[in-house]
Design an enzyme around this catalytic site. Structure first.
Site, PDB file in Angstrom:
ATOM      1  N   GLN A  70       0.842  -1.195   0.000  1.00 59.51           N
ATOM      2  CA  GLN A  70       0.000   0.000   0.000  1.00 59.51           C
ATOM      3  C   GLN A  70       0.876   1.243   0.000  1.00 59.51           C
ATOM      4  O   GLN A  70       1.832   1.339   0.770  1.00 59.51           O
ATOM      5  CB  GLN A  70      -0.922   0.037   1.220  1.00 59.51           C
ATOM      6  CG  GLN A  70      -1.902   1.200   1.138  1.00 59.51           C
ATOM      7  CD  GLN A  70      -2.790   1.335   2.353  1.00 59.51           C
ATOM      8  OE1 GLN A  70      -2.338   1.799   3.397  1.00 59.51           O
ATOM      9  NE2 GLN A  70      -4.050   0.941   2.228  1.00 59.51           N
ATOM     10  N   CYS A 100      -6.901   6.386   5.242  1.00 58.93           N
ATOM     11  CA  CYS A 100      -6.306   6.665   6.552  1.00 58.93           C
ATOM     12  C   CYS A 100      -6.867   7.960   7.124  1.00 58.93           C
ATOM     13  O   CYS A 100      -6.830   9.007   6.470  1.00 58.93           O
ATOM     14  CB  CYS A 100      -4.792   6.757   6.438  1.00 58.93           C
ATOM     15  SG  CYS A 100      -3.981   7.117   8.017  1.00 58.93           S
ATOM     16  N   ASN A 200     -14.944  -3.552   4.879  1.00 58.91           N
ATOM     17  CA  ASN A 200     -13.994  -3.403   5.984  1.00 58.91           C
ATOM     18  C   ASN A 200     -14.654  -2.605   7.102  1.00 58.91           C
ATOM     19  O   ASN A 200     -15.441  -1.708   6.847  1.00 58.91           O
ATOM     20  CB  ASN A 200     -12.739  -2.695   5.469  1.00 58.91           C
ATOM     21  CG  ASN A 200     -11.739  -2.339   6.552  1.00 58.91           C
ATOM     22  OD1 ASN A 200     -11.332  -1.196   6.669  1.00 58.91           O
ATOM     23  ND2 ASN A 200     -11.327  -3.299   7.352  1.00 58.91           N
ATOM     24  N   ARG A 225      -8.137  -4.531  12.926  1.00 56.85           N
ATOM     25  CA  ARG A 225      -7.906  -4.523  14.372  1.00 56.85           C
ATOM     26  C   ARG A 225      -8.282  -5.839  15.042  1.00 56.85           C
ATOM     27  O   ARG A 225      -7.666  -6.227  16.040  1.00 56.85           O
ATOM     28  CB  ARG A 225      -8.679  -3.359  15.004  1.00 56.85           C
ATOM     29  CG  ARG A 225      -8.118  -1.982  14.636  1.00 56.85           C
ATOM     30  CD  ARG A 225      -9.024  -0.855  15.129  1.00 56.85           C
ATOM     31  NE  ARG A 225     -10.320  -0.893  14.459  1.00 56.85           N
ATOM     32  CZ  ARG A 225     -11.423  -0.321  14.925  1.00 56.85           C
ATOM     33  NH1 ARG A 225     -11.390   0.309  16.090  1.00 56.85           N
ATOM     34  NH2 ARG A 225     -12.553  -0.384  14.251  1.00 56.85           N
TER      35      ARG A 225
END
Length: 321
Positions: A70, A100, A200, A225
């Site tokens: 990425q 992000c 996601n 996570r």
């Protein structure tokens, strides 16, 4: 599921997470059933490419699975150059970070900040897709803020630019990781585009995984996570998707084996002077359910020697024998 010419072995992907999805963690997730793993975010800024941190983050030819890197940045030319360099180093898929939410990333007009500027998004996607001969994928959020959800627009733009797969985190940038992920937006995108869509956000167990796949119609799931300290979640989810049955909890002896092996790999990968620091957070995640009073974790985090860390873990698990 396919991404370009690559056939994934299943529909479960380990998410890119800065400071977490290094080579040891990616390898472990792959061994525990992930169909694809994605590297930590690599900056497109050429000034940092020769740093030790960047070199450690790059994928290598001998890594297992489909090597996916990425990249993050805001300058289309720099992003294209970063893609080329990573492909030359062994990347088989390039993923572009536009999801992000971190302030230090968004201040540079990178990550999810780019969702405010579709024209810039188009320029970046076009440059990167044209720069490399491997599949290029994109990771986004549902929008910049709850009142500015534009993932459908970005998804269509991405498909038009030649993006081969799209991951959507079910929150906006403004939401950070607060509240619950929503999947209506992911469902809407899936109905709009023909490229693979990867869901996601808050996929924490096999039942949730099945529910999200069924509701959104997504082609795959990306898990982040929930895999911290529990890399076997990929095996658990895949087993449930295949059989409809839940696996029993992982035996403590197997948790010990995986944890100690992971810590050794971190020591080897980063070196004894740095590896023990990196290991601390991973050990904390592994032991969350086994050391609820935090006493062992506090003791462990005070250790400043790699071999002493392993001795402490051996002693800790002996107390459960």
């Amino acid at each position: 599921m396919r991404i370009g010419q690559y056939q994934l072995r299943n529909r479960l992907i380990a998410a890119p997470m800065a400071g977490i999805t290094d080579r040891p963690f990616r390898t472990l997730c792959y061994e525990m059933g992930a169909g694809l793993t994605v590297s930590e975010m690599m900056s497109s800024n050429p000034q940092v490419w020769e740093s030790d941190k960047s070199r450690l983050r790059m994928v290598h030819i001998d890594e297992p699975g489909i090597r996916t890197v990425q990249i993050a940045g805001s300058d289309p030319k720099e992003m294209a150059d970063a893609a080329r360099i990573n492909v030359e180093s062994g990347a088989q898929i390039i993923d572009i970070n536009m999801g992000c939410p971190a302030k230090k990333v968004n201040r540079k007009l990178a990550g999810s900040a780019l969702l405010q500027y579709p024209d810039v998004v188009k320029s970046i996607l076009t440059e990167v897709v044209n720069a490399v001969d491997v599949p290029v994928t994109l990771k986004i959020r549902t929008g910049w803020a709850p009142e500015h959800r534009n993932c459908e627009e970005i998804a269509q733009l991405a498909e038009d630019c030649g993006i081969q797969a799209l991951t959507i985190h079910g929150r906006t940038r403004a939401c950070l990781f607060n509240g619950e992920a929503e999947y209506d937006s992911i469902r809407a995108v899936k109905q709009k585009v023909s490229i693979p869509v990867i869901a996601n956000g808050d996929i924490t167990d096999p039942l949730k995984a099945r529910a999200v796949l069924d509701y959104t119609g997504a082609d795959a799931l990306m898990i982040g996570r929930a895999a911290q300290g529990r890399p076997w979640i990929f095996r658990e989810i895949q087993h449930y998707l295949d059989t409809g049955e839940l696996l029993p909890p992982l035996p403590l002896a197997e948790v010990k084996r995986l944890l100690c092996a992971h810590v050794r790999e971190l020591h080897d990968f980063y070196g004894p002077a740095k590896g023990y620091r990196i290991a601390r957070k991973h050990v904390s995640w592994y032991l969350q359910e086994h050391a609820p009073n935090d006493q062992f974790r506090r003791t462990f985090n005070a250790i400043e020697d790699a071999s002493e860390q392993l001795e402490a873990l051996e002693a800790y698990f002996e107390n459960f024998a």
